[in-house]
Every structure is written in structure tokens, then in C-alpha cells.
Design a protein around this motif. Sequence first.
Motif, PDB file in Angstrom:
ATOM      1  N   ASP A 112      -0.063   5.506  -5.424  1.00  0.00           N
ATOM      2  CA  ASP A 112       1.367   5.391  -5.199  1.00  0.00           C
ATOM      3  C   ASP A 112       1.625   3.985  -4.658  1.00  0.00           C
ATOM      4  OD1 ASP A 112       3.990   5.533  -4.434  1.00  0.00           O
ATOM      5  OD2 ASP A 112       3.761   7.287  -3.146  1.00  0.00           O
ATOM      6  N   ILE A 113       2.413   3.199  -5.373  1.00  0.00           N
ATOM      7  CA  ILE A 113       2.661   1.829  -4.957  1.00  0.00           C
ATOM      8  C   ILE A 113       3.365   1.778  -3.604  1.00  0.00           C
ATOM      9  CG2 ILE A 113       4.867   1.654  -6.175  1.00  0.00           C
ATOM     10  CD1 ILE A 113       2.163  -1.118  -5.782  1.00  0.00           C
ATOM     11  N   LYS A 114       4.144   2.818  -3.285  1.00  0.00           N
ATOM     12  CA  LYS A 114       4.787   2.865  -1.963  1.00  0.00           C
ATOM     13  C   LYS A 114       3.733   2.969  -0.873  1.00  0.00           C
ATOM     14  CE  LYS A 114       9.066   5.034  -3.606  1.00  0.00           C
ATOM     15  NZ  LYS A 114       9.926   6.253  -3.519  1.00  0.00           N
ATOM     16  N   TRP A 115       2.679   3.762  -1.127  1.00  0.00           N
ATOM     17  CA  TRP A 115       1.600   3.905  -0.145  1.00  0.00           C
ATOM     18  C   TRP A 115       0.860   2.589   0.001  1.00  0.00           C
ATOM     19  CZ3 TRP A 115      -3.647   3.181  -0.075  1.00  0.00           C
ATOM     20  CH2 TRP A 115      -4.328   3.687   1.038  1.00  0.00           C
ATOM     21  N   ILE A 116       0.613   1.903  -1.102  1.00  0.00           N
ATOM     22  CA  ILE A 116      -0.078   0.612  -1.040  1.00  0.00           C
ATOM     23  C   ILE A 116       0.746  -0.382  -0.229  1.00  0.00           C
ATOM     24  CG2 ILE A 116      -0.890  -1.354  -2.393  1.00  0.00           C
ATOM     25  CD1 ILE A 116      -1.592   0.599  -4.628  1.00  0.00           C
ATOM     26  N   ARG A 117       2.060  -0.399  -0.437  1.00  0.00           N
ATOM     27  CA  ARG A 117       2.930  -1.322   0.303  1.00  0.00           C
ATOM     28  C   ARG A 117       2.874  -1.039   1.799  1.00  0.00           C
ATOM     29  NH1 ARG A 117       6.804  -4.875  -0.998  1.00  0.00           N
ATOM     30  NH2 ARG A 117       6.683  -4.340  -3.216  1.00  0.00           N
ATOM     31  N   ALA A 118       2.825   0.244   2.159  1.00  0.00           N
ATOM     32  CA  ALA A 118       2.811   0.616   3.572  1.00  0.00           C
ATOM     33  C   ALA A 118       1.426   0.483   4.201  1.00  0.00           C
ATOM     34  CB  ALA A 118       3.317   2.046   3.736  1.00  0.00           C
ATOM     35  N   ASN A 119       0.380   0.416   3.353  1.00  0.00           N
ATOM     36  CA  ASN A 119      -0.994   0.391   3.876  1.00  0.00           C
ATOM     37  C   ASN A 119      -1.818  -0.693   3.177  1.00  0.00           C
ATOM     38  OD1 ASN A 119      -1.132   3.164   5.509  1.00  0.00           O
ATOM     39  ND2 ASN A 119      -0.045   3.549   3.591  1.00  0.00           N
ATOM     40  N   ALA A 120      -1.213  -1.834   2.977  1.00  0.00           N
ATOM     41  CA  ALA A 120      -1.845  -2.891   2.171  1.00  0.00           C
ATOM     42  C   ALA A 120      -3.196  -3.314   2.736  1.00  0.00           C
ATOM     43  CB  ALA A 120      -0.911  -4.098   2.076  1.00  0.00           C
ATOM     44  N   GLU A 121      -3.284  -3.510   4.021  1.00  0.00           N
ATOM     45  CA  GLU A 121      -4.540  -3.978   4.621  1.00  0.00           C
ATOM     46  C   GLU A 121      -5.633  -2.927   4.472  1.00  0.00           C
ATOM     47  OE1 GLU A 121      -6.184  -5.542   8.960  1.00  0.00           O
ATOM     48  OE2 GLU A 121      -4.037  -5.617   8.518  1.00  0.00           O
ATOM     49  N   ALA A 122      -5.295  -1.664   4.740  1.00  0.00           N
ATOM     50  CA  ALA A 122      -6.279  -0.582   4.612  1.00  0.00           C
ATOM     51  C   ALA A 122      -6.706  -0.406   3.154  1.00  0.00           C
ATOM     52  CB  ALA A 122      -5.694   0.718   5.160  1.00  0.00           C
ATOM     53  N   PHE A 123      -5.766  -0.552   2.236  1.00  0.00           N
ATOM     54  CA  PHE A 123      -6.074  -0.442   0.802  1.00  0.00           C
ATOM     55  C   PHE A 123      -7.076  -1.516   0.389  1.00  0.00           C
ATOM     56  CE2 PHE A 123      -5.105  -1.885  -3.547  1.00  0.00           C
ATOM     57  CZ  PHE A 123      -5.330  -0.711  -4.256  1.00  0.00           C
ATOM     58  N   ASP A 124      -6.817  -2.752   0.785  1.00  0.00           N
ATOM     59  CA  ASP A 124      -7.714  -3.847   0.422  1.00  0.00           C
ATOM     60  C   ASP A 124      -9.102  -3.649   1.014  1.00  0.00           C
ATOM     61  OD1 ASP A 124      -5.755  -5.095  -1.040  1.00  0.00           O
ATOM     62  OD2 ASP A 124      -5.192  -6.498   0.544  1.00  0.00           O
ATOM     63  N   ALA A 125      -9.154  -3.199   2.270  1.00  0.00           N
ATOM     64  CA  ALA A 125     -10.447  -3.005   2.923  1.00  0.00           C
ATOM     65  C   ALA A 125     -11.245  -1.904   2.229  1.00  0.00           C
ATOM     66  CB  ALA A 125     -10.238  -2.659   4.395  1.00  0.00           C
ATOM     67  N   ALA A 126     -10.576  -0.810   1.882  1.00  0.00           N
ATOM     68  CA  ALA A 126     -11.266   0.307   1.224  1.00  0.00           C
ATOM     69  C   ALA A 126     -11.703  -0.078  -0.187  1.00  0.00           C
ATOM     70  CB  ALA A 126     -10.360   1.535   1.187  1.00  0.00           C
ATOM     71  N   LEU A 127     -10.845  -0.795  -0.911  1.00  0.00           N
ATOM     72  CA  LEU A 127     -11.168  -1.163  -2.289  1.00  0.00           C
ATOM     73  C   LEU A 127     -12.290  -2.195  -2.341  1.00  0.00           C
ATOM     74  CD1 LEU A 127     -10.135  -0.299  -5.067  1.00  0.00           C
ATOM     75  CD2 LEU A 127      -8.649  -2.306  -5.064  1.00  0.00           C
ATOM     76  N   SER A 128     -12.416  -2.990  -1.300  1.00  0.00           N
ATOM     77  CA  SER A 128     -13.464  -4.017  -1.275  1.00  0.00           C
ATOM     78  C   SER A 128     -14.857  -3.410  -1.248  1.00  0.00           C
ATOM     79  CB  SER A 128     -13.278  -4.935  -0.065  1.00  0.00           C
ATOM     80  OG  SER A 128     -13.529  -4.234   1.141  1.00  0.00           O
ATOM     81  N   ARG A 129     -14.968  -2.128  -0.910  1.00  0.00           N
ATOM     82  CA  ARG A 129     -16.278  -1.466  -0.900  1.00  0.00           C
ATOM     83  C   ARG A 129     -16.747  -1.147  -2.318  1.00  0.00           C
ATOM     84  NH1 ARG A 129     -16.530   3.681   2.536  1.00  0.00           N
ATOM     85  NH2 ARG A 129     -18.771   3.237   2.321  1.00  0.00           N
ATOM     86  N   ARG A 130     -15.842  -1.153  -3.270  1.00  0.00           N
ATOM     87  CA  ARG A 130     -16.179  -0.855  -4.658  1.00  0.00           C
ATOM     88  C   ARG A 130     -16.819  -2.070  -5.335  1.00  0.00           C
ATOM     89  NH1 ARG A 130     -16.014   3.978  -7.736  1.00  0.00           N
ATOM     90  NH2 ARG A 130     -14.469   5.377  -6.868  1.00  0.00           N
ATOM     91  N   LYS A 131     -17.889  -1.818  -6.070  1.00  0.00           N
ATOM     92  CA  LYS A 131     -18.597  -2.889  -6.760  1.00  0.00           C
ATOM     93  C   LYS A 131     -17.747  -3.484  -7.876  1.00  0.00           C
ATOM     94  CE  LYS A 131     -22.666  -3.665  -9.686  1.00  0.00           C
ATOM     95  NZ  LYS A 131     -23.829  -3.027 -10.351  1.00  0.00           N
ATOM     96  N   GLY A 132     -17.646  -4.808  -7.897  1.00  0.00           N
ATOM     97  CA  GLY A 132     -17.018  -5.517  -9.004  1.00  0.00           C
ATOM     98  C   GLY A 132     -15.516  -5.380  -9.090  1.00  0.00           C
ATOM     99  N   VAL A 133     -14.863  -4.922  -8.038  1.00  0.00           N
ATOM    100  CA  VAL A 133     -13.404  -4.764  -8.054  1.00  0.00           C
ATOM    101  C   VAL A 133     -12.782  -5.899  -7.254  1.00  0.00           C
ATOM    102  CG1 VAL A 133     -11.457  -3.281  -7.458  1.00  0.00           C
ATOM    103  CG2 VAL A 133     -13.602  -2.268  -8.271  1.00  0.00           C
ATOM    104  N   SER A 134     -11.943  -6.691  -7.912  1.00  0.00           N
ATOM    105  CA  SER A 134     -11.349  -7.863  -7.249  1.00  0.00           C
ATOM    106  C   SER A 134      -9.845  -7.722  -7.043  1.00  0.00           C
ATOM    107  CB  SER A 134     -11.633  -9.122  -8.070  1.00  0.00           C
ATOM    108  OG  SER A 134     -11.114  -9.003  -9.384  1.00  0.00           O
ATOM    109  N   VAL A 135      -9.276  -6.606  -7.487  1.00  0.00           N
ATOM    110  CA  VAL A 135      -7.829  -6.412  -7.355  1.00  0.00           C
ATOM    111  C   VAL A 135      -7.458  -6.340  -5.873  1.00  0.00           C
ATOM    112  CG1 VAL A 135      -5.920  -4.836  -7.807  1.00  0.00           C
ATOM    113  CG2 VAL A 135      -7.646  -5.246  -9.556  1.00  0.00           C
ATOM    114  N   ARG A 136      -6.327  -6.918  -5.527  1.00  0.00           N
ATOM    115  CA  ARG A 136      -5.830  -6.867  -4.156  1.00  0.00           C
ATOM    116  C   ARG A 136      -4.385  -6.388  -4.153  1.00  0.00           C
ATOM    117  NH1 ARG A 136     -10.198  -6.499  -3.392  1.00  0.00           N
ATOM    118  NH2 ARG A 136     -11.682  -7.773  -2.204  1.00  0.00           N
ATOM    119  N   SER A 137      -3.967  -5.891  -3.027  1.00  0.00           N
ATOM    120  CA  SER A 137      -2.617  -5.343  -2.912  1.00  0.00           C
ATOM    121  C   SER A 137      -1.561  -6.388  -3.231  1.00  0.00           C
ATOM    122  CB  SER A 137      -2.397  -4.788  -1.507  1.00  0.00           C
ATOM    123  OG  SER A 137      -2.549  -5.821  -0.535  1.00  0.00           O
ATOM    124  N   SER A 138      -1.813  -7.667  -2.899  1.00  0.00           N
ATOM    125  CA  SER A 138      -0.813  -8.719  -3.126  1.00  0.00           C
ATOM    126  C   SER A 138      -0.448  -8.830  -4.601  1.00  0.00           C
ATOM    127  CB  SER A 138      -1.329 -10.058  -2.596  1.00  0.00           C
ATOM    128  OG  SER A 138      -2.560 -10.403  -3.214  1.00  0.00           O
TER     129      SER A 138
END
Length: 442
Positions: free
Chosen positions: A3-29
Motif C-alpha cells: 500500500d503506497i499510503k503505508w510506504i509514505r507513512a513508514n518510508a524509513e522502516a520500509f527502506d530498512a526492511a527492504l534492504s535485507r533482501r538480496k539484489g533489491v535496490s528500490v527505495r521509497s523515494s
Amino acid sequence: MFDIKWIRANAEAFDAALSRRKGVSVRSSELLAIDDRRRDIIVRLNDAQEKRNALSKQIGQAKAQKDEAKANELMAEVARLKEFIPQGEADERAIELELRNALSVIPNLVFEDVPDGTDESGNVEYFGRNGTAETAAKARAPRPSFSFAPKEHFDVGVAAREMDFEVAAKLSGSRFVVLKGQVARLERALGQFMLDLHTTEHGYLEVQPPLLVRDEALYGTNQLPKFEEDLFFTPHGDGRLALIPTAEVPLTNLVREAILSEEELPLRMTALTPCFRSEAGSAGRDTRGMLRQHQFNKVEMVSITTPETSVEEHERMLACAEAVLQKLGLHYRVMNLCTGDIGFGAKKTYDLEVWLPGQDTYREISSVSVCGDFQARRMEARYRPAGEKQAPRFVHTLNGSGTAVGRCLIAVLENYQQEDGSVLVPEVLQPYMGGLTSIGGR
């Protein structure tokens, strides 16, 4: 799907959690920049539509006052707005699709207790929530010992005669097999045993789903768009259908676009089906034998739950898969997959790895995953909490192999092989084999 609304409200947590995934470079920005353009065009469209409506009223008033100059000026402005609105609506649809496509290729966020790692070497053996290596060992058959050098499944005497890869290659190409005689019967017995176990002892509802599905179903369980090359498609009408890569696809999609009542949950379903995979990313791997086939049979388990119960259901589903191997007397281990090996849609996955003495190693025979609401958002699958008037909530989905029939056949052939080329039939399978205690032999 997020949910993009959740990403907007939790951008920092989203980026931190996604960074644990191998080969994923997408960021909330990046995602929020697309959403900003979407929000901007929506505001401009709303303003234009409100202004058009207001001006339309003013045109009527100007004409009533016989002020033709004012009326013409207002009509010219309305005409300009009418030109902008269709283009703006087209721009909004294009940006909505851009955002949807961007979100659809982002993998699920894993649980905190998923180990970090870059590949399968980072997986950690799991002994149960409160278990130890000792308690786990007591529940599992020990590794078999042999007075002779154990063979791989395709070299075991009975299998070497009744497992035909050459004829299959003439019919269909590589990565296919023709099973015959007692080996074919043993494979059928395994599938029926698993299905009976899950329906009579574990409370799963047996389902016979279609083997061909639409793109929407594959999108719902996250095979599309990311894994399109792994699928087999066939033309159908003006579109196409795909052969199922796993019964997870039709079983999970049984609740797509539905609003269930909480009293209906959990839903537990199982199916024994053929599965079809192109194995596009496995060139050169496991080219001998039945380990990696384009077509194979599998018993699938799917659960649909509330968010509060999905973690417990994950442990329950693992136990159901383990029961298959325990009753067959096969030695195995359970691995908690690390961030570099876990599947795209999973928040956490346990792999059951069975011991294959012919290869002198463990091989995966079942994956059991909890996906949270990741698939439910893609399917619009929701439930209405009991006694609440609030909006429906997304269900949680889980899936697991219970187990892969072909790989289980491999495990039985290798673990129960005898020096004379015969294979003992596990006790639980003997009723399905007409009372036979062994097959093959000289």
C-alpha cells in the motif's frame, strides 16, 4: 504488493526492511516520486472538474442576464477545461499503471527472525519453536545405513527398468520422464497417501482445481510479472492461459475479490495436481534423473487466515508437511531460509530437506511459507472481523508443499533400496500398493 499510503507513512522502516533482501535496490523515494505525480494530477483533475461545474452554472446565469460576452468567455474557459480533463484522466491512468508496475516487482518484507544471508549457505536449521536438536531428532527417522554403496534413484534396479528418460525425450524433450509398472504405481500411491493424510488427519478440504489459469490469477500469487519466463502459456481466445506452476495459484485465488466472514477462517485446502515449470533459471542443474522436471506431481496445502493467526498457522502447516516424511520413515531436516534464499512473496519460509543417500546430501522436498497480506492485496481478498462495523481487512495467505510427489518418490527409492535392486515399500504405502512389501529385485 504494498500500500503506497503505508510506504509514505513508514518510508524509513520500509527502506530498512527492504534492504535485507538480496539484489533489491528500490527505495521509497522512487515510489513516492511516482505517487507525488499521481497525487498532483488527481488534484489538478479535481480542481478542473469543480471549476467546470462552477463555470457551467455561471454560463446559465450570464445567459439569463443576456450577457452574451460573459457567456461566451465562460464557455471558452469550459471548452479549455474539457480538453484538459480527458488528457488528465489518461495521464492519471498511465501514472497509476506505472505505480502498480513498480510496486508489483518489489518482494515481500521478511520477518525479523528470518536470518540474513546472501544465498542458501545462510539458511539456519530449525528445530521447532521451543525445540532442540535432540527433540527434533527423536521425531525423525535416522539416516539409513547400507552394507553396500547406495545408488541414485535412476540407477536403483527397479527404477532403472521402469523410469524411462530416453523415451520421454523422444516424446517431449529433456526434463521429462515416463514411469512404468511398479514405480508408476508407487508414485501414485505416494500422492494418494499424502492427500488422504491431509484431508483425514489434518483437516484440509480436498479440491480439484483447473490446471490452466488466467494472468490475473498468476498476478494474485505473484508469479506475474516477475517470473513470466518460468511459465508455460497456451493461446486462448484473444488472450492466453498458463499451465499452473503449482496448485498454490488456483487454490489461493479461490478467495480473490471476495469478502469472507471471520467465522469462515481459517480456510485450509489441499490438491494433488500436475505442475508445469520451464525451469528457465536452472540450465545445467540436476539434468540427470527426476529432481528438476518440467512436469511433476505435487500435493499442495493452502491456508487463508486472519492476521492474528497466520504465524501459528505457519507452524501448523510445517508440522503437516513433516508428518508426511515422518510416516514414511524418511530422514530430513528443516531449514529457516535466509534473506538471500527466501521466495519473492514470502515473509518467512521453512524448507524441508530430505536425505538422499545416493547423492549423500539433503535436497529440498517441501517449502512452507507465510505471505502475510502480500498476495491478498493483489487479489483483493478480504474478511469482515466478527462483531465489527469497520471496513473489511485483508486476509493472510500461506502455502506449502505437502509434499512434492516426484521428489518423495526419489527419496523412497534411495532410502529403501536393497542390494539386489529391489525397493522396500514403506508400511504406510502398502495398502495403496495392494499389500506389496517390496517392488523389483532380480
